[in-house]
Enzyme design. Structure first.
Site, PDB file in Angstrom:
ATOM      1  N   SER A   3     -50.442 -65.907 -58.325  1.00  0.00           N
ATOM      2  CA  SER A   3     -49.557 -65.740 -57.313  1.00  0.00           C
ATOM      3  C   SER A   3     -50.028 -66.091 -55.562  1.00  0.00           C
ATOM      4  O   SER A   3     -49.421 -65.566 -54.718  1.00  0.00           O
ATOM      5  CB  SER A   3     -50.053 -63.523 -57.189  1.00  0.00           C
ATOM      6  OG  SER A   3     -49.027 -63.434 -58.512  1.00  0.00           O
ATOM      7  N   GLU A  32     -42.224 -65.404 -61.903  1.00  0.00           N
ATOM      8  CA  GLU A  32     -43.112 -64.235 -62.578  1.00  0.00           C
ATOM      9  C   GLU A  32     -42.957 -63.530 -64.103  1.00  0.00           C
ATOM     10  O   GLU A  32     -41.478 -63.111 -63.815  1.00  0.00           O
ATOM     11  CB  GLU A  32     -43.004 -63.160 -61.392  1.00  0.00           C
ATOM     12  CG  GLU A  32     -44.469 -63.648 -60.128  1.00  0.00           C
ATOM     13  CD  GLU A  32     -46.041 -63.359 -60.976  1.00  0.00           C
ATOM     14  OE1 GLU A  32     -46.135 -63.685 -62.151  1.00  0.00           O
ATOM     15  OE2 GLU A  32     -46.762 -63.815 -60.151  1.00  0.00           O
TER      16      GLU A  32
END
Length: 313
Positions: A94, A190
């Site tokens: 991330s 993601e």
């Protein structure tokens, strides 16, 4: 055109106030305070005395925690560098999210109204760990709100929506290339991008590369001052890094960071840490283990941060 409505940032409380304090402190240093020419080539400098002093400690931390650790830190005032496995690949996880919002800020000034636009997405697009976006399917979210969510709580669906605005992983990677980063790459969305076993090159970066990118966006001249200040606000308002770099810096420092976590115990934190006098230090800590079921250990990054600070200061 109207500016971006960032009233939701007030919910960040102390962190938002800290960001304002940092920007005010930097503002006293010159007309374009906090900005430096962008130097984004993703490579380390020659080993310094600071690196020599910390190498044994990093190796000991790897042994104690059973992890591979990558470190790149630079005191932007003195030029001192600490580097350890700084050109080795680790999962980006991330940490891409702050850079992705920086990419939008480069292309769209806050005054353009772009960040006020509402992005709509379906329930089917909501992926795991999306604490903000999962509650906003019916209303959608502004671009500014998506950036706030993906940076401050690492909301994964928000990250994917930002990636869509950039043209997907390929568009994000093209942005990194425009910064001079020929190393980092994003290949998936993601949450698949977090699956990075040893030897995998997809969705990876190096400590030196990701540190250079954050330095260019937060301290360099890639962004104009209003956009640079907004990115700093979001990073300082982050809520996911309290046990990582933030836990290892001295009291009185202000940290803006973006964390990341992935398979094989992957655990990352990339930060700009301003000392009590406002001097910025850029720190990138990336780590992983060989066991795919291994859990991340925040204490590794906190202790590595203490070693970095000791070596640099």
């Amino acid at each position: 055109m109207p500016g971006v409505d960032i009233s939701f940032l007030k919910k960040s409380g102390r962190r938002t106030m800290a960001a304002a304090a940092v920007i005010a402190l930097l503002g006293g240093c010159g007309a374009d305070a906090g900005s430096e020419p962008a130097t984004t080539a993703a490579s380390t400098t020659a080993p310094s005395a600071a690196t020599d002093a910390a190498t044994a400690e990093f190796a000991a931390l790897e042994q104690r925690f059973g992890a591979r650790l990558g470190v790149y830190a630079v005191d932007t005032t003195s030029g001192a560098v600490v580097a350890y496995r700084a050109d080795e690949r680790f999962g980006m996880a991330s940490t891409f999210k702050g850079l992705a919002c920086g990419a939008l800020l480069r292309e769209h000034p806050l005054s353009s109204g772009y960040f006020d636009q509402v992005v709509r997405y379906s329930r089917e697009e909501v992926v795991s760990y999306s604490p903000v976006t999962e509650t906003r399917v019916d209303t959608g979210m502004t671009v500014a709100e998506l950036c706030h969510a993906t940076i401050t709580v690492s909301d994964n669906t928000a990250g994917n929506q930002i990636l869509k605005l950039l043209g997907g992983p390929a568009g994000f990677t093209a942005f990194l290339r425009s910064l001079g980063d020929e190393v980092s790459r994003l290949d998936r969305w993601e949450t698949e991008l977090n699956e990075v076993p040893p030897g995998e090159e997809r969705d990876t970066t190096t400590p030196a590369a990701v540190a250079a990118n954050y330095r260019a966006l937060v301290l360099g001249d890639v962004l104009a001052e209003p956009e640079r200040a907004q990115l700093r606000d979001w990073l300082v308002a982050n809520t996911t890094g309290d046990q990582r770099i933030r836990a290892g810096v001295p009291a009185g420092w202000t940290v803006g960071d973006k964390t990341g976590g992935g398979s094989h115990g992957g655990n990352n934190d990339v930060a700009v840490a301003w000392t009590e006098t406002g001097d910025p230090i850029v720190i990138a800590l990336l780590s992983h283990r060989t066991d795919p079921a291994a859990k991340a250990d925040n204490a590794l990054l906190a202790e590595a941060t203490r070693a970095v600070v000791t070596a640099l200061r």
